[in-house]
Design an enzyme around this catalytic site. Structure first.
Site, PDB file in Angstrom:
ATOM      1  N   ASP A 112       0.872  -1.226  -0.108  1.00  0.00           N
ATOM      2  CA  ASP A 112      -0.058  -0.141  -0.016  1.00  0.00           C
ATOM      3  C   ASP A 112       0.823   1.093   0.136  1.00  0.00           C
ATOM      4  O   ASP A 112       1.991   1.196   0.361  1.00  0.00           O
ATOM      5  CB  ASP A 112      -0.784  -0.113   1.171  1.00  0.00           C
ATOM      6  CG  ASP A 112      -2.054   1.025   1.207  1.00  0.00           C
ATOM      7  OD1 ASP A 112      -2.493   1.428   0.122  1.00  0.00           O
ATOM      8  OD2 ASP A 112      -1.985   1.793   2.220  1.00  0.00           O
ATOM      9  N   SER A 113       0.293   2.327  -0.533  1.00  0.00           N
ATOM     10  CA  SER A 113       1.166   3.468  -0.558  1.00  0.00           C
ATOM     11  C   SER A 113       1.368   4.197   1.025  1.00  0.00           C
ATOM     12  O   SER A 113       2.213   4.875   1.360  1.00  0.00           O
ATOM     13  CB  SER A 113       0.500   4.623  -1.232  1.00  0.00           C
ATOM     14  OG  SER A 113      -0.843   4.904  -0.485  1.00  0.00           O
ATOM     15  N   CYS A 154      -4.353  -1.361  -2.222  1.00  0.00           N
ATOM     16  CA  CYS A 154      -4.262  -0.053  -2.327  1.00  0.00           C
ATOM     17  C   CYS A 154      -5.061   0.115  -3.739  1.00  0.00           C
ATOM     18  O   CYS A 154      -4.920   0.077  -4.754  1.00  0.00           O
ATOM     19  CB  CYS A 154      -2.711   0.767  -2.528  1.00  0.00           C
ATOM     20  SG  CYS A 154      -2.953   2.322  -3.032  1.00  0.00           S
ATOM     21  N   GLU A 157      -5.379   9.908   9.133  1.00  0.00           N
ATOM     22  CA  GLU A 157      -3.893   9.901   9.315  1.00  0.00           C
ATOM     23  C   GLU A 157      -3.393  10.594  10.231  1.00  0.00           C
ATOM     24  O   GLU A 157      -2.245  10.780  11.041  1.00  0.00           O
ATOM     25  CB  GLU A 157      -3.033   9.973   8.076  1.00  0.00           C
ATOM     26  CG  GLU A 157      -3.354   8.979   7.074  1.00  0.00           C
ATOM     27  CD  GLU A 157      -2.176   8.513   6.204  1.00  0.00           C
ATOM     28  OE1 GLU A 157      -1.522   9.279   6.011  1.00  0.00           O
ATOM     29  OE2 GLU A 157      -2.187   7.342   5.573  1.00  0.00           O
ATOM     30  N   CYS A 195     -11.692   2.702  -0.460  1.00  0.00           N
ATOM     31  CA  CYS A 195     -10.382   3.320   0.300  1.00  0.00           C
ATOM     32  C   CYS A 195     -10.188   2.531   1.446  1.00  0.00           C
ATOM     33  O   CYS A 195     -11.048   2.375   2.276  1.00  0.00           O
ATOM     34  CB  CYS A 195     -10.472   4.690   0.415  1.00  0.00           C
ATOM     35  SG  CYS A 195      -8.901   5.484   1.199  1.00  0.00           S
ATOM     36  N   HIS A 200      -8.305   3.101   3.997  1.00  0.00           N
ATOM     37  CA  HIS A 200      -8.512   3.752   5.326  1.00  0.00           C
ATOM     38  C   HIS A 200      -9.850   4.012   5.852  1.00  0.00           C
ATOM     39  O   HIS A 200     -10.272   4.187   6.954  1.00  0.00           O
ATOM     40  CB  HIS A 200      -8.263   5.504   5.035  1.00  0.00           C
ATOM     41  CG  HIS A 200      -6.419   5.445   4.895  1.00  0.00           C
ATOM     42  ND1 HIS A 200      -5.787   4.901   3.963  1.00  0.00           N
ATOM     43  CD2 HIS A 200      -5.758   6.034   5.646  1.00  0.00           C
ATOM     44  CE1 HIS A 200      -4.744   5.345   3.803  1.00  0.00           C
ATOM     45  NE2 HIS A 200      -4.451   6.096   5.209  1.00  0.00           N
TER      46      HIS A 200
END
Length: 287
Positions: free
Chosen positions: A11-12, A74, A167, A201, A203
Protein backbone atom coordinates in the site's frame (compact mmCIF):
# COMPACT_ATOMS: atom_id res chain seq x y z
CA UNK A 1 4.64 -26.93 -1.68
CA UNK A 2 4.99 -27.13 2.12
CA UNK A 3 6.76 -23.80 2.66
CA UNK A 4 5.66 -21.33 -0.02
CA UNK A 5 7.07 -17.84 -0.26
CA UNK A 6 5.55 -15.12 1.91
CA UNK A 7 2.57 -13.21 0.55
CA UNK A 8 3.40 -9.58 -0.13
CA UNK A 9 0.91 -6.85 0.78
CA UNK A 10 1.55 -3.39 -0.67
CA UNK A 11 0.00 0.00 0.00
CA UNK A 12 1.10 3.59 -0.39
CA UNK A 13 0.81 3.98 3.37
CA UNK A 14 -1.14 2.49 6.25
CA UNK A 15 -4.59 1.75 4.85
CA UNK A 16 -3.65 -1.60 3.36
CA UNK A 17 -3.25 -2.92 6.88
CA UNK A 18 -7.06 -3.07 7.13
CA UNK A 19 -7.02 -5.46 4.17
CA UNK A 20 -4.05 -7.43 5.46
CA UNK A 21 -5.80 -7.88 8.81
CA UNK A 22 -8.73 -9.62 7.10
CA UNK A 23 -6.41 -11.72 4.92
CA UNK A 24 -4.47 -12.88 7.98
CA UNK A 25 -7.73 -13.80 9.72
CA UNK A 26 -8.68 -15.94 6.72
CA UNK A 27 -5.19 -17.38 6.11
CA UNK A 28 -3.26 -17.15 9.41
CA UNK A 29 -0.82 -19.92 8.54
CA UNK A 30 0.94 -17.93 5.81
CA UNK A 31 3.96 -15.66 6.16
CA UNK A 32 3.38 -12.02 5.16
CA UNK A 33 5.49 -9.01 4.26
CA UNK A 34 3.75 -5.63 4.31
CA UNK A 35 5.34 -2.68 2.53
CA UNK A 36 4.05 0.86 2.95
CA UNK A 37 5.53 3.49 0.64
CA UNK A 38 5.04 6.21 3.26
CA UNK A 39 7.91 8.34 1.96
CA UNK A 40 5.96 9.02 -1.25
CA UNK A 41 2.37 8.93 -0.06
CA UNK A 42 -0.28 10.02 -0.97
CA UNK A 43 -0.66 8.28 -4.32
CA UNK A 44 -4.21 9.53 -4.89
CA UNK A 45 -3.17 12.92 -6.26
CA UNK A 46 -0.35 11.64 -8.48
CA UNK A 47 -0.43 10.90 -12.21
CA UNK A 48 -1.01 7.46 -13.68
CA UNK A 49 2.64 7.33 -14.80
CA UNK A 50 4.01 8.19 -11.36
CA UNK A 51 1.75 5.75 -9.53
CA UNK A 52 2.72 3.02 -11.99
CA UNK A 53 6.45 3.70 -11.54
CA UNK A 54 6.21 3.76 -7.74
CA UNK A 55 4.01 0.67 -7.57
CA UNK A 56 6.20 -1.40 -9.89
CA UNK A 57 9.28 -0.45 -7.87
CA UNK A 58 7.62 -1.54 -4.63
CA UNK A 59 6.29 -4.77 -6.13
CA UNK A 60 9.76 -5.65 -7.39
CA UNK A 61 11.16 -4.97 -3.93
CA UNK A 62 8.68 -7.43 -2.44
CA UNK A 63 9.69 -9.96 -5.11
CA UNK A 64 13.33 -9.43 -4.06
CA UNK A 65 12.31 -10.33 -0.50
CA UNK A 66 11.05 -13.72 -1.61
CA UNK A 67 7.39 -12.96 -2.34
CA UNK A 68 5.97 -14.64 -5.42
CA UNK A 69 2.44 -13.33 -4.93
CA UNK A 70 1.73 -9.67 -4.10
CA UNK A 71 -1.62 -8.07 -3.27
CA UNK A 72 -1.98 -4.37 -4.05
CA UNK A 73 -4.03 -3.42 -0.98
CA UNK A 74 -4.35 0.08 -2.38
CA UNK A 75 -7.19 1.27 -4.57
CA UNK A 76 -5.12 3.93 -6.31
CA UNK A 77 -2.34 1.49 -7.21
CA UNK A 78 -4.93 -1.08 -8.31
CA UNK A 79 -6.63 1.56 -10.48
CA UNK A 80 -3.57 3.18 -12.01
CA UNK A 81 -0.87 0.48 -12.13
CA UNK A 82 -2.20 -3.07 -11.81
CA UNK A 83 -3.27 -3.66 -15.41
CA UNK A 84 0.11 -2.64 -16.88
CA UNK A 85 2.00 -4.69 -14.32
CA UNK A 86 -0.11 -7.78 -14.99
CA UNK A 87 -0.24 -7.52 -18.76
CA UNK A 88 3.15 -6.02 -19.64
CA UNK A 89 5.71 -6.37 -16.87
CA UNK A 90 5.11 -9.80 -15.34
CA UNK A 91 5.13 -11.75 -18.64
CA UNK A 92 8.29 -9.92 -19.70
CA UNK A 93 10.21 -10.00 -16.42
CA UNK A 94 9.00 -13.31 -14.96
CA UNK A 95 7.95 -15.58 -17.85
CA UNK A 96 6.71 -19.06 -17.03
CA UNK A 97 8.19 -22.24 -18.50
CA UNK A 98 5.42 -22.36 -21.12
CA UNK A 99 3.19 -19.67 -22.65
CA UNK A 100 0.14 -21.25 -21.02
CA UNK A 101 1.62 -21.43 -17.54
CA UNK A 102 1.59 -17.70 -16.94
CA UNK A 103 4.32 -15.67 -15.22
CA UNK A 104 6.10 -17.07 -12.18
CA UNK A 105 5.18 -13.97 -10.16
CA UNK A 106 1.62 -12.72 -9.67
CA UNK A 107 0.11 -9.40 -8.59
CA UNK A 108 -3.52 -9.03 -7.53
CA UNK A 109 -5.58 -5.95 -6.69
CA UNK A 110 -8.60 -4.94 -4.63
CA UNK A 111 -10.93 -3.52 -7.29
CA UNK A 112 -11.78 -6.61 -9.31
CA UNK A 113 -12.66 -8.85 -6.31
CA UNK A 114 -15.05 -6.17 -5.10
CA UNK A 115 -16.57 -5.60 -8.53
CA UNK A 116 -17.19 -9.33 -8.92
CA UNK A 117 -19.56 -9.49 -5.95
CA UNK A 118 -21.01 -6.04 -5.29
CA UNK A 119 -24.13 -6.68 -7.37
CA UNK A 120 -25.07 -9.51 -5.02
CA UNK A 121 -25.66 -7.02 -2.21
CA UNK A 122 -27.98 -4.61 -4.03
CA UNK A 123 -31.72 -5.11 -4.39
CA UNK A 124 -32.37 -1.71 -5.98
CA UNK A 125 -29.60 -1.99 -8.58
CA UNK A 126 -28.08 1.29 -7.37
CA UNK A 127 -24.71 1.33 -5.60
CA UNK A 128 -22.49 4.10 -4.32
CA UNK A 129 -18.68 4.21 -4.25
CA UNK A 130 -16.78 6.36 -1.75
CA UNK A 131 -13.14 6.78 -2.76
CA UNK A 132 -10.18 9.10 -3.16
CA UNK A 133 -10.07 11.58 -6.01
CA UNK A 134 -7.50 9.45 -7.86
CA UNK A 135 -9.64 6.33 -7.74
CA UNK A 136 -12.78 8.21 -8.78
CA UNK A 137 -10.97 9.94 -11.67
CA UNK A 138 -9.63 6.62 -12.95
CA UNK A 139 -13.23 5.34 -13.34
CA UNK A 140 -11.89 1.86 -12.62
CA UNK A 141 -14.90 0.94 -10.50
CA UNK A 142 -17.31 2.09 -13.19
CA UNK A 143 -15.53 -0.10 -15.73
CA UNK A 144 -15.02 -3.17 -13.55
CA UNK A 145 -18.50 -3.19 -12.02
CA UNK A 146 -19.94 -2.64 -15.50
CA UNK A 147 -18.12 -5.75 -16.72
CA UNK A 148 -19.78 -7.97 -14.11
CA UNK A 149 -23.07 -6.15 -13.47
CA UNK A 150 -23.88 -3.94 -16.46
CA UNK A 151 -27.40 -3.41 -15.12
CA UNK A 152 -26.17 -1.60 -12.00
CA UNK A 153 -26.24 2.17 -11.63
CA UNK A 154 -22.96 3.23 -9.98
CA UNK A 155 -22.47 6.69 -8.45
CA UNK A 156 -19.06 7.76 -7.19
CA UNK A 157 -18.13 10.34 -4.57
CA UNK A 158 -14.58 11.57 -3.95
CA UNK A 159 -13.83 12.27 -0.28
CA UNK A 160 -10.48 14.13 -0.28
CA UNK A 161 -10.55 15.06 3.42
CA UNK A 162 -11.12 11.60 4.84
CA UNK A 163 -7.60 10.18 4.53
CA UNK A 164 -5.90 13.24 6.11
CA UNK A 165 -8.43 13.19 8.94
CA UNK A 166 -7.66 9.54 9.64
CA UNK A 167 -3.88 9.79 9.37
CA UNK A 168 -3.86 12.78 11.72
CA UNK A 169 -6.07 11.01 14.24
CA UNK A 170 -8.92 13.49 13.82
CA UNK A 171 -11.39 10.81 12.69
CA UNK A 172 -12.06 9.98 16.33
CA UNK A 173 -13.44 13.41 17.14
CA UNK A 174 -16.63 15.30 16.40
CA UNK A 175 -14.94 17.55 13.86
CA UNK A 176 -14.85 14.66 11.40
CA UNK A 177 -18.63 14.28 11.54
CA UNK A 178 -19.15 17.27 9.27
CA UNK A 179 -16.98 15.88 6.47
CA UNK A 180 -18.53 12.43 6.73
CA UNK A 181 -22.09 13.74 6.57
CA UNK A 182 -21.22 16.18 3.77
CA UNK A 183 -20.14 13.42 1.39
CA UNK A 184 -22.83 10.92 2.35
CA UNK A 185 -25.54 13.54 1.85
CA UNK A 186 -24.03 14.65 -1.46
CA UNK A 187 -23.87 11.09 -2.77
CA UNK A 188 -27.40 10.18 -1.74
CA UNK A 189 -28.79 13.44 -3.15
CA UNK A 190 -27.43 12.42 -6.54
CA UNK A 191 -29.00 8.96 -6.32
CA UNK A 192 -31.57 8.41 -3.54
CA UNK A 193 -32.06 4.79 -4.68
CA UNK A 194 -28.63 3.68 -3.52
CA UNK A 195 -28.95 0.69 -1.18
CA UNK A 196 -25.32 -0.50 -1.16
CA UNK A 197 -22.34 1.67 -0.30
CA UNK A 198 -18.74 0.60 -0.91
CA UNK A 199 -15.80 1.99 1.04
CA UNK A 200 -13.36 1.99 -1.88
CA UNK A 201 -10.39 3.21 0.14
CA UNK A 202 -8.64 1.05 2.68
CA UNK A 203 -8.52 3.93 5.19
CA UNK A 204 -12.27 4.38 5.27
CA UNK A 205 -13.17 1.41 7.54
CA UNK A 206 -11.86 3.53 10.41
CA UNK A 207 -14.83 5.84 9.78
CA UNK A 208 -17.38 3.03 9.78
CA UNK A 209 -19.17 4.10 12.96
CA UNK A 210 -19.47 7.71 11.83
CA UNK A 211 -20.71 6.65 8.40
CA UNK A 212 -23.31 4.29 9.83
CA UNK A 213 -24.54 7.07 12.11
CA UNK A 214 -25.62 9.20 9.12
CA UNK A 215 -26.70 6.43 6.73
CA UNK A 216 -30.44 5.90 6.27
CA UNK A 217 -31.81 2.56 7.43
CA UNK A 218 -31.56 -0.20 4.87
CA UNK A 219 -28.28 0.77 3.19
CA UNK A 220 -25.61 -1.94 3.25
CA UNK A 221 -22.09 -0.69 3.99
CA UNK A 222 -19.27 -2.76 2.47
CA UNK A 223 -15.58 -2.77 3.42
CA UNK A 224 -13.11 -4.35 1.04
CA UNK A 225 -11.03 -6.35 3.50
CA UNK A 226 -13.33 -9.37 3.96
CA UNK A 227 -14.16 -9.43 0.23
CA UNK A 228 -10.50 -9.37 -0.82
CA UNK A 229 -9.60 -12.01 1.77
CA UNK A 230 -12.31 -14.37 0.52
CA UNK A 231 -11.19 -13.79 -3.07
CA UNK A 232 -7.57 -14.61 -2.15
CA UNK A 233 -8.64 -17.87 -0.51
CA UNK A 234 -10.38 -18.82 -3.76
CA UNK A 235 -7.37 -17.73 -5.84
CA UNK A 236 -4.98 -19.93 -3.87
CA UNK A 237 -7.34 -22.88 -4.30
CA UNK A 238 -7.19 -22.33 -8.08
CA UNK A 239 -3.40 -21.78 -8.06
CA UNK A 240 -1.88 -24.35 -5.70
CA UNK A 241 1.63 -23.44 -6.90
CA UNK A 242 1.35 -20.35 -4.68
CA UNK A 243 -0.42 -22.10 -1.80
CA UNK A 244 0.49 -24.11 1.24
CA UNK A 245 0.11 -27.86 1.10
CA UNK A 246 -3.52 -28.85 1.60
CA UNK A 247 -2.46 -31.13 4.47
CA UNK A 248 -4.20 -30.26 7.76
CA UNK A 249 -2.44 -27.51 9.71
CA UNK A 250 -2.01 -27.61 13.50
CA UNK A 251 -4.60 -25.60 15.41
CA UNK A 252 -3.57 -21.98 15.92
CA UNK A 253 -0.77 -22.19 13.35
CA UNK A 254 0.42 -18.66 12.67
CA UNK A 255 2.91 -17.43 10.11
CA UNK A 256 5.52 -14.73 10.45
CA UNK A 257 4.66 -11.10 9.64
CA UNK A 258 7.11 -8.36 8.67
CA UNK A 259 6.16 -4.70 8.39
CA UNK A 260 8.30 -2.51 6.14
CA UNK A 261 8.12 1.19 5.32
CA UNK A 262 10.06 3.55 3.06
CA UNK A 263 9.84 6.30 5.71
CA UNK A 264 10.36 6.49 9.47
CA UNK A 265 9.98 3.09 11.14
CA UNK A 266 9.08 4.81 14.42
CA UNK A 267 6.31 6.85 12.83
CA UNK A 268 4.98 3.84 10.94
CA UNK A 269 4.91 1.68 14.04
CA UNK A 270 3.04 4.37 15.97
CA UNK A 271 0.43 5.02 13.27
CA UNK A 272 0.02 1.45 12.06
CA UNK A 273 -1.64 0.28 15.27
CA UNK A 274 -4.72 2.35 14.32
CA UNK A 275 -5.19 0.22 11.22
CA UNK A 276 -3.78 -3.11 12.37
CA UNK A 277 -5.48 -3.15 15.75
CA UNK A 278 -2.40 -4.01 17.79
CA UNK A 279 1.20 -2.89 18.20
CA UNK A 280 3.44 -3.09 15.14
CA UNK A 281 7.23 -3.02 14.95
CA UNK A 282 8.30 -1.81 11.52
CA UNK A 283 11.60 -1.65 9.67
CA UNK A 284 12.67 1.11 7.28
CA UNK A 285 13.91 -0.05 3.88
CA UNK A 286 15.57 1.59 0.89
CA UNK A 287 14.08 0.65 -2.46
Amino acid sequence: MDTPSPIGIFDSGYGGLTVMREIVLALPQYDYIYLGDNARTPYGTRSFETVYDYTLECVQYLFSQGCELVVLACNTASAKALRNIQQLDLPRLYPGPTPDSGPTRRVLGVIRPTAEVIGQYSASGHVGVLATKGTVTSESYLVEIGNFFPELTVTQEACPMWVPLIENGEHRFAGADYFVKQHIDRLLSRDPLIDTLLLACTHYPLLTNKIRAVLPTGITLLSQGPIVAASLVQYLARHPEFALSPAPMPINTQGHRRFLTTDSAHDFSRQASLFWGEAVEAQKVEL
